[in-house]
Design an enzyme around this catalytic site. Structure first.
Site, short mmCIF file in Angstrom:
data_model
loop_
_atom_site.label_atom_id
_atom_site.label_comp_id
_atom_site.label_asym_id
_atom_site.label_seq_id
_atom_site.Cartn_x
_atom_site.Cartn_y
_atom_site.Cartn_z
N CYS A 8 -2.37 12.03 6.03
CA CYS A 8 -1.98 12.99 7.06
C CYS A 8 -2.57 14.36 6.78
CB CYS A 8 -0.47 13.13 7.13
SG CYS A 8 0.39 11.58 7.00
N ALA A 47 7.56 4.10 9.77
CA ALA A 47 8.42 4.81 8.83
C ALA A 47 8.69 6.24 9.29
CB ALA A 47 7.79 4.81 7.45
#
Lengths: 105, 478
Positions: free
Chosen positions: B402, B148
């Protein structure tokens, strides 16, 4: 049920046998989550189609189940080859089973 | 002597854990064992040379324990996985579909001259159909990427750069994934104007603000379907309608949405859509980008090369991974009803279990527009990170994977207008296809236990119990 020949609706005994083979095969996953999911999914889908009467639909479902059985057998074996430690939740379940020890279950 | 022969027998296998009170070497009786013949086949001159190695640690066992030492081995257990927004386990059915292309059918799908290539190409095209099918698109509109992040980069940078002569403006939101925000930052450096739309306290964007922000030179609007941290689902259909009416391209990052909620790119008027493989029980390292053909969306390719995937994404298509994402999409479509039902049930069980036993828990995000598999809870008066540490039996995260290395509060929760203390005390529970009731019950049990314990230690909690309003305290002199 050999391919090429006009397929007849599989017998009740055959379907029940398939159901039990699938459930048995689902226990072969070493991963707790896969094992639980496979067992639950097989049980639920057989119950969902319990009252199915259409012959073509039954043949299709049985065919799918046969395919799934092969997948579960292969993947259960593969899953065992790379087995890791058990999950925390499995420990709890085992402990609970041990404490309420009364005969068969 | 009888004892000596026994010790020899034992020491051959167990010499590493021997403890002896009288350490005496039995050089004479065991030296025959230690003579080893080393032959060097590569050097013919020394072929017959023999080297004798003596190991000095060869000792007899202590007489009381016969050389055996008991060491207690503690059995280790793995934590429960409840971080389904970070990644999901690969479904065994997906892996089963991939295996042939990892083992025997290894052809390059772009090879046109032999059967290896043909069978690989056929598998890739079949997978493309499955991916297209789940979002209601045409297979020709699907481009396979590495994930993505690449899809988001491609669509934002690709569209902006292609139309840069006439369009100079990009619209996105403050709660997008890092890769969208960072792509926008890069484009900002290239001279584009970027508008970061604020969100309401529910996490939803204001459609009027969006409509007002669109300018004649707006190239693209990028708004994610389901937020990765709080699970809020944006009104994509309305946003699509606004964008279409103003003739602006609409990109949506649907990595967390595909396979979990019904999606139709035509009904939603989406022009570009990012899809990720490993969020839908598929393999990592594969994603897809939907690029509309009618009306056509044109992109400038980031990667140059052999011109695969309509020239938009050069590089050999990884057949096994593509087959994996295809199968994952097929299963997700087939199982969507069953999975949704189950995830909703488990989510309810988790929320009810925690809120019935713990006070001052807030669920972040709009209650009516939230994907049930993503439960973001703020536990007031304790720190999320310390709760995560305490909950070592459960694999959880306080936000996006992340940014999980930093202790900064999540920018998504900040954008919602959450107070610093509530943003710091948030934890995200991700529920998926393979989560079980027993796991949820254990999680509820552990969370309740540790929240109580941490609050007992917390001075803030003590003050609140005494009736002090924390907002009225001046923590420092400014």
């Amino acid at each position: 049920m050999s391919a090429g020949i006009q397929q007849s609706v599989p017998s009740r005994a055959y379907i029940l046998n398939l159901y039990h083979s699938l459930l048995r095969a689902s226990r072969s996953f070493s991963n707790y989550n896969f094992r639980d999911y496979a067992y639950r999914r097989i049980r639920d889908s057989f119950h969902q189609h319990k009252n199915e009467t259409g012959p073509t639909k039954i043949i299709e479902l049985v065919k799918n189940a046969e395919k799934e059985l092969e997948v579960i057998k292969r993947q259960g074996y593969l899953n065992n080859l790379y087995a890791v430690d058990k999950l925390v939740v499995e420990e709890e379940i085992n402990e609970k089973k041990a404490t309420r020890f009364r005969g068969d279950n | 002597m009888n004892f000596i022969s026994l010790s020899r027998l034992l020491t051959r296998n167990f010499n590493y854990n021997l403890v002896s009170k009288k350490r005496h070497l039995n050089q004479g009786s065991i030296s025959n064992l230690l003579k080893r013949n080393y032959t060097a086949a590569t050097v013919p001159d020394q072929y017959a040379s023999t080297v004798t190695v003596t190991t000095p640690t060869f000792i007899t066992p202590s007489p009381d324990s016969l050389g055996f030492e008991e060491t207690k081995v503690k059995k280790t257990y793995r934590p429960i996985y409840l971080d389904m927004q970070a990644t999901t386990p690969t479904d065994p059915r997906v892996l089963d579909a991939m295996m042939p292309y990892f083992t025997q059918q290894y052809g390059n799908p772009h090879s046109r001259t032999h059967a290896y290539g043909w069978e690989a190409e056929k598998a890739v095209e079949k997978a493309r159909e499955y991916v297209a099918d789940i979002i209601g698109a045409d297979p020709k509109e699907i481009i396979f990427t590495s994930g993505a992040t690449e899809s988001n980069n491609m669509s934002l940078k690709g569209v902006a750069r292609f139309y840069k002569s006439s369009k100079k403006h990009i619209i996105t939101t403050q709660i997008e994934h890092k890769c969208v925000l960072d792509s926008c930052r890069v484009l900002g450096e290239e001279g584009f104007d970027v508008t970061y739309l604020p969100v309401k306290t529910t996490g939803l964007i204001d459609l009027d603000v969006l409509a007002e922000s669109i300018r004649p030179d707006t190239a693209i609007v990028s708004i994610m379907t389901v937020n990765n941290e709080i699970g809020v689902t944006q009104p994509i259909e309305e946003i699509g309608r606004i964008c279409r009416s103003k003739k602006v391209f609409f990109h949506t990052d649907a990595a967390q949405a595909v396979g979990k909620i019904p999606i139709d790119v035509n009904k939603m008027n989406v022009d570009l859509m990012s899809i990720s493989g490993h969020k839908i029980y598929g393999p990592k390292g594969i994603g897809a980008l939907y690029v509309r053909r009618k009306p056509r969306v044109r992109l400038e390719a980031i990667q140059s090369g052999g011109g695969q995937e309509r020239g938009l994404r050069s590089g050999t298509v990884p057949t096994p991974l593509v087959v994996g994402i295809g199968e994952a999409c097929r299963i997700a479509k087939e199982e969507m009803k069953y999975d949704t039902e189950r995830v909703r049930k488990l989510s309810q069980r988790l929320i009810n279990g925690i809120t019935s036993k713990v006070k001052d828990v807030v669920r972040n995000g709009d209650q009516n527009a939230v994907y049930p598999g993503c439960v973001n809870l703020s536990f007031a008066y304790i720190e999320g990170e310390s709760l995560l540490m305490a909950l070592k039996d459960i694999a959880l995260s306080s936000g996006s994977a992340c940014t999980s290395a930093s202790l900064e509060p999540s920018y998504v929760l900040r954008a919602l207008g959450a107070d610093d203390d509530m943003a710091h005390s948030s934890i995200r529970f991700g529920i998926g296809r393979f989560t079980t009731e027993q796991e949820i019950d254990l999680v509820v049990d552990r969370v309740v236990k540790h929240v109580d314990k941490l609050r007992e230690m917390s001075p803030l909690w003590e003050m609140v119990q005494e009736g002090i309003d924390l907002k009225s305290i001046q923590w420092s002199q400014h």
